[in-house]
Write a protein that holds these residues in place. Structure first.
Motif, PDB file in Angstrom:
ATOM      1  N   ASP A  20     -34.933 -31.417 -10.720  1.00 35.94           N
ATOM      2  CA  ASP A  20     -34.050 -30.869  -9.611  1.00 35.94           C
ATOM      3  C   ASP A  20     -33.568 -29.566  -9.586  1.00 35.94           C
ATOM      4  OD1 ASP A  20     -31.785 -31.014 -11.364  1.00 35.94           O
ATOM      5  OD2 ASP A  20     -30.852 -32.708 -10.479  1.00 35.94           O
ATOM      6  N   ARG A  21     -32.900 -29.152  -8.706  1.00 43.27           N
ATOM      7  CA  ARG A  21     -32.445 -27.702  -8.826  1.00 43.27           C
ATOM      8  C   ARG A  21     -31.757 -27.374 -10.070  1.00 43.27           C
ATOM      9  NH1 ARG A  21     -33.681 -24.817  -3.637  1.00 43.27           N
ATOM     10  NH2 ARG A  21     -34.034 -26.437  -2.330  1.00 43.27           N
ATOM     11  N   SER A  22     -30.948 -28.257 -10.376  1.00 43.51           N
ATOM     12  CA  SER A  22     -30.079 -27.880 -11.617  1.00 43.51           C
ATOM     13  C   SER A  22     -30.965 -27.906 -13.076  1.00 43.51           C
ATOM     14  CB  SER A  22     -29.133 -29.107 -11.780  1.00 43.51           C
ATOM     15  OG  SER A  22     -28.176 -29.067 -10.822  1.00 43.51           O
ATOM     16  N   GLY A  23     -32.551 -28.338 -12.824  1.00 41.35           N
ATOM     17  CA  GLY A  23     -33.219 -28.364 -14.201  1.00 41.35           C
ATOM     18  C   GLY A  23     -33.317 -29.629 -14.794  1.00 41.35           C
ATOM     19  N   TYR A  24     -32.522 -30.788 -14.282  1.00 40.60           N
ATOM     20  CA  TYR A  24     -32.532 -31.982 -14.831  1.00 40.60           C
ATOM     21  C   TYR A  24     -33.848 -32.499 -14.444  1.00 40.60           C
ATOM     22  CZ  TYR A  24     -27.560 -31.579 -15.985  1.00 40.60           C
ATOM     23  OH  TYR A  24     -26.527 -30.757 -16.522  1.00 40.60           O
ATOM     24  N   GLN A  25     -34.179 -33.554 -15.340  1.00 31.36           N
ATOM     25  CA  GLN A  25     -35.568 -34.156 -15.085  1.00 31.36           C
ATOM     26  C   GLN A  25     -35.251 -35.467 -14.281  1.00 31.36           C
ATOM     27  OE1 GLN A  25     -37.637 -35.691 -18.395  1.00 31.36           O
ATOM     28  NE2 GLN A  25     -39.074 -36.942 -17.443  1.00 31.36           N
ATOM     29  N   VAL A  26     -35.894 -35.760 -13.030  1.00 30.35           N
ATOM     30  CA  VAL A  26     -35.392 -36.774 -12.171  1.00 30.35           C
ATOM     31  C   VAL A  26     -36.682 -37.679 -12.000  1.00 30.35           C
ATOM     32  CG1 VAL A  26     -33.747 -35.606 -11.027  1.00 30.35           C
ATOM     33  CG2 VAL A  26     -36.024 -35.334 -10.107  1.00 30.35           C
ATOM     34  N   ALA A  27     -37.860 -37.338 -12.546  1.00 29.96           N
ATOM     35  CA  ALA A  27     -38.897 -38.135 -12.662  1.00 29.96           C
ATOM     36  C   ALA A  27     -39.890 -37.816 -13.816  1.00 29.96           C
ATOM     37  CB  ALA A  27     -39.642 -38.348 -11.310  1.00 29.96           C
ATOM     38  N   HIS A  28     -40.687 -38.721 -14.172  1.00 25.07           N
ATOM     39  CA  HIS A  28     -41.777 -38.604 -15.028  1.00 25.07           C
ATOM     40  C   HIS A  28     -42.751 -39.410 -14.768  1.00 25.07           C
ATOM     41  CE1 HIS A  28     -43.619 -37.579 -18.924  1.00 25.07           C
ATOM     42  NE2 HIS A  28     -43.856 -38.853 -18.964  1.00 25.07           N
ATOM     43  N   TRP A  29     -44.218 -38.894 -15.071  1.00 23.13           N
ATOM     44  CA  TRP A  29     -45.182 -39.666 -15.001  1.00 23.13           C
ATOM     45  C   TRP A  29     -46.239 -39.311 -16.143  1.00 23.13           C
ATOM     46  CZ3 TRP A  29     -50.483 -38.357 -14.716  1.00 23.13           C
ATOM     47  CH2 TRP A  29     -51.331 -39.557 -14.771  1.00 23.13           C
ATOM     48  N   SER A  30     -46.994 -39.941 -16.840  1.00 22.49           N
ATOM     49  CA  SER A  30     -47.902 -39.617 -17.843  1.00 22.49           C
ATOM     50  C   SER A  30     -49.133 -40.815 -17.784  1.00 22.49           C
ATOM     51  CB  SER A  30     -47.463 -39.447 -19.309  1.00 22.49           C
ATOM     52  OG  SER A  30     -46.950 -40.732 -19.803  1.00 22.49           O
ATOM     53  N   GLY A  31     -50.329 -40.144 -18.112  1.00 20.70           N
ATOM     54  CA  GLY A  31     -51.430 -41.190 -17.987  1.00 20.70           C
ATOM     55  C   GLY A  31     -52.876 -40.191 -17.878  1.00 20.70           C
ATOM     56  N   HIS A  32     -53.985 -40.947 -18.033  1.00 21.51           N
ATOM     57  CA  HIS A  32     -55.193 -40.552 -17.857  1.00 21.51           C
ATOM     58  C   HIS A  32     -55.530 -40.325 -16.462  1.00 21.51           C
ATOM     59  CE1 HIS A  32     -55.391 -42.191 -21.998  1.00 21.51           C
ATOM     60  NE2 HIS A  32     -55.655 -41.112 -22.484  1.00 21.51           N
ATOM     61  N   VAL A  33     -56.078 -39.216 -16.096  1.00 26.46           N
ATOM     62  CA  VAL A  33     -56.327 -38.793 -14.652  1.00 26.46           C
ATOM     63  C   VAL A  33     -57.341 -37.712 -14.754  1.00 26.46           C
ATOM     64  CG1 VAL A  33     -54.459 -37.412 -14.117  1.00 26.46           C
ATOM     65  CG2 VAL A  33     -55.696 -38.382 -12.448  1.00 26.46           C
ATOM     66  N   ALA A  34     -58.231 -37.687 -13.835  1.00 24.94           N
ATOM     67  CA  ALA A  34     -59.208 -36.599 -13.650  1.00 24.94           C
ATOM     68  C   ALA A  34     -58.332 -35.185 -13.244  1.00 24.94           C
ATOM     69  CB  ALA A  34     -60.254 -36.896 -12.968  1.00 24.94           C
TER      70      ALA A  34
END
Length: 52
Positions: A20-34
């Motif tokens: 977000d604008r404050s620099g806080y993580q609001v979402a995360h994704w990780s995985g295998h993708v091209a």
């Protein structure tokens, strides 16, 4: 030093974090993708995410 796993056919994981604008993580994704699909995902996030 990072050991290479020869048995893993998909390579390294990709990761996306949304801050977000404050620099806080609001979402995360990780995985295998091209790489081109990762770009599409990032574009979609940029187009659909709005910050007040």
């Amino acid at each position: 030093m990072a050991p290479i796993n020869d048995k893993h056919k998909h390579g390294d994981y990709s990761s996306i974090d949304v801050l977000d604008r404050s620099g806080y993580q609001v979402a995360h994704w990780s995985g295998h993708v091209a790489p081109d699909d990762l770009g599409k995902m990032l574009n979609h996030l940029g187009v659909t995410t709005t910050m007040p």
